[in-house]
Scaffold this active site. Sequence first.
Site, short mmCIF file in Angstrom:
data_model
loop_
_atom_site.label_atom_id
_atom_site.label_comp_id
_atom_site.label_asym_id
_atom_site.label_seq_id
_atom_site.Cartn_x
_atom_site.Cartn_y
_atom_site.Cartn_z
N CYS A 1 53.53 -10.82 0.49
CA CYS A 1 53.97 -11.36 0.08
C CYS A 1 54.63 -12.15 -1.21
CB CYS A 1 55.23 -12.46 1.14
SG CYS A 1 55.30 -11.84 2.71
N ARG B 1 48.14 -8.04 1.21
CA ARG B 1 46.96 -8.49 1.14
C ARG B 1 45.54 -8.80 1.86
NH1 ARG B 1 45.60 -12.86 -2.78
NH2 ARG B 1 44.17 -14.80 -1.59
N ARG C 1 48.53 -16.47 -5.28
CA ARG C 1 47.49 -15.99 -4.85
C ARG C 1 46.76 -14.53 -5.49
NH1 ARG C 1 50.87 -13.93 1.09
NH2 ARG C 1 48.98 -14.45 1.82
N PRO C 2 45.95 -15.99 -6.08
CA PRO C 2 44.09 -15.41 -6.87
C PRO C 2 43.75 -15.24 -5.78
CG PRO C 2 44.28 -17.30 -6.65
CD PRO C 2 45.65 -17.54 -6.49
N ILE C 3 42.20 -14.12 -5.87
CA ILE C 3 41.27 -13.82 -5.22
C ILE C 3 40.16 -13.94 -5.97
CG2 ILE C 3 41.76 -11.87 -3.95
CD1 ILE C 3 40.44 -10.99 -6.62
N ASP C 4 39.72 -15.03 -7.15
CA ASP C 4 38.85 -16.08 -7.40
C ASP C 4 38.12 -16.69 -6.34
OD1 ASP C 4 41.23 -17.74 -6.80
OD2 ASP C 4 39.78 -19.30 -8.18
N LEU C 5 38.44 -17.30 -5.45
CA LEU C 5 37.40 -17.72 -4.40
C LEU C 5 36.77 -17.31 -3.91
CD1 LEU C 5 39.58 -20.05 -3.46
CD2 LEU C 5 38.43 -20.69 -4.82
N LYS D 1 49.05 -11.94 14.48
CA LYS D 1 49.19 -11.08 12.90
C LYS D 1 47.73 -11.03 12.46
CE LYS D 1 51.77 -11.71 9.35
NZ LYS D 1 50.95 -11.97 8.32
N ASN D 2 47.79 -12.90 11.98
CA ASN D 2 46.94 -13.43 11.13
C ASN D 2 45.46 -13.32 11.80
OD1 ASN D 2 48.76 -13.70 9.32
ND2 ASN D 2 48.48 -15.29 9.88
N ARG E 1 57.73 -7.14 10.04
CA ARG E 1 55.90 -7.21 9.43
C ARG E 1 55.28 -7.70 9.63
NH1 ARG E 1 54.50 -8.30 3.54
NH2 ARG E 1 52.74 -9.10 4.49
N ASP F 1 53.04 -21.98 7.38
CA ASP F 1 53.76 -20.58 7.93
C ASP F 1 54.93 -20.38 8.99
OD1 ASP F 1 52.81 -18.32 6.22
OD2 ASP F 1 51.04 -17.91 7.68
#
Length: 417
Positions: free
Chosen positions: A117, A93, A122-126, A22-23, A398, A305
Amino acid sequence: MCKFYIKGNNRLSGDVNISSAKNSVLPILASTILADGVSVINNAPNIEDVYVLCDVLRSLSAEVTIDKNNNIMIDSKKLSDKNIDNDLIGKMRAAFLVLGPLVARLGKARISLPGGCKIGARPIDLYLKGLKSLGATVKEECGYVEVTATRFVGGTVFLDYPSVGATELLMMAGAIADGTTYIENAAREPEIVDLAMFLKKMGARITGAGTSSIYIKGVKKLSGATYTPMFDRIEAGTMMIAAAMTKGKINIIGVKEEWMKPAIFKLREMGVKINCNGNQMFVDGDVDLRAIDITTMPHPGFPTDLQSQMLSLLCIAEGTSTVKETVFENRFVQVPELRRMGADIKIIDGKVASINGVQKLTGASVAAPDLRAGAGLILAGLGAQGDTEVDNIYFVDRGYVAFEEKLAALGADIERK
Ligand code: UD1
């Protein structure tokens, strides 16, 4: 709403084939829209997240068809953001990864901030800091992010943390930037290597994927490509733990030992016998399990995971184990459910679980709080004395292909109702 009904205490035995990752498939699907052409992703996993991402691509006017063998064909010649489905993007995400390719193709994109999830902030700053280093203008407002760049310009990005998603997004953006992009402190997960292999098939010039330093020489254009993604190492690890949980003996087919090392080493430390041979792994769980300590880390450390599934197993290992979660903030959500099954677990400062092994878990009614925690509860049910009901299994759907069918074929008594 479907539930799993499990009658515990059946030893698993037999062969199980592992599906593709999946990933790996999700970022690869997102990257297909970098090309003004047709790509084919062979043997995609038959799971909800993949279909959601296909629908996101359709909302971007890509033509997506899926044949009966789950080969996905994506034609993104007519890419447009006119009907973009931001509700879907906000749901998952990994869908946020379309941001890089969209800007690369259209010069601008406005998309919803990501969901997924509930395992942490889970920020997106990077992601955004990285895109700015490649010359993009970034605006965030009211749950949306707007990124503009007529063309990305190669640059150096130092990631403050080796984020998998940020590394993937920047690889995609760098692939068709003007000039060379350097990603330092890049994530080293096998799925990064797989994405790089797909991008290279599209014509990208990438070296160093799988190490902390990735170099990308931008090219003018990428073309569509055909690719078969790697196996799902998290599914494989889950099956290894299922064997140990039930004192079973199973043969796991379609894996690569090198990419399973963290799970192999930690399970061996617990006493589980594992024999690797080519693309197969034989796992003998008919042993006395010993307590161990685990700390989750970015690859090549122990994967977050697989933490929930290992936590279930440690509940029945002799002695006191600890599990330290360092990747996400909220990944002990299944602990109250495991306690209902008789587990003896203390959480210290929200970051460390201290587990006193018990002889057996007992069946109970529990609910999956997220994808991997749900898998952990199913494994607990397989090893428990008595009957277990697992609610909210849509989370598990999922990420796992035909989970109950694969487990039932190994002798588990598990039914979806
Ligand atoms: C990917 C995987 C997920 C896995 C995770 C870690 C996919 C689709 N998902 O998620 O299954 O659990 O890697 O192996 O491949 N972070 C920031 N700022 C950012 C980005 C990340 O602080 O801009 C933090 C996150 O909050 C988290 C940590 O970095 O605490 C790791 O996240 P990341 O590696 O980005 O995971 P994902 O790519 O979201």
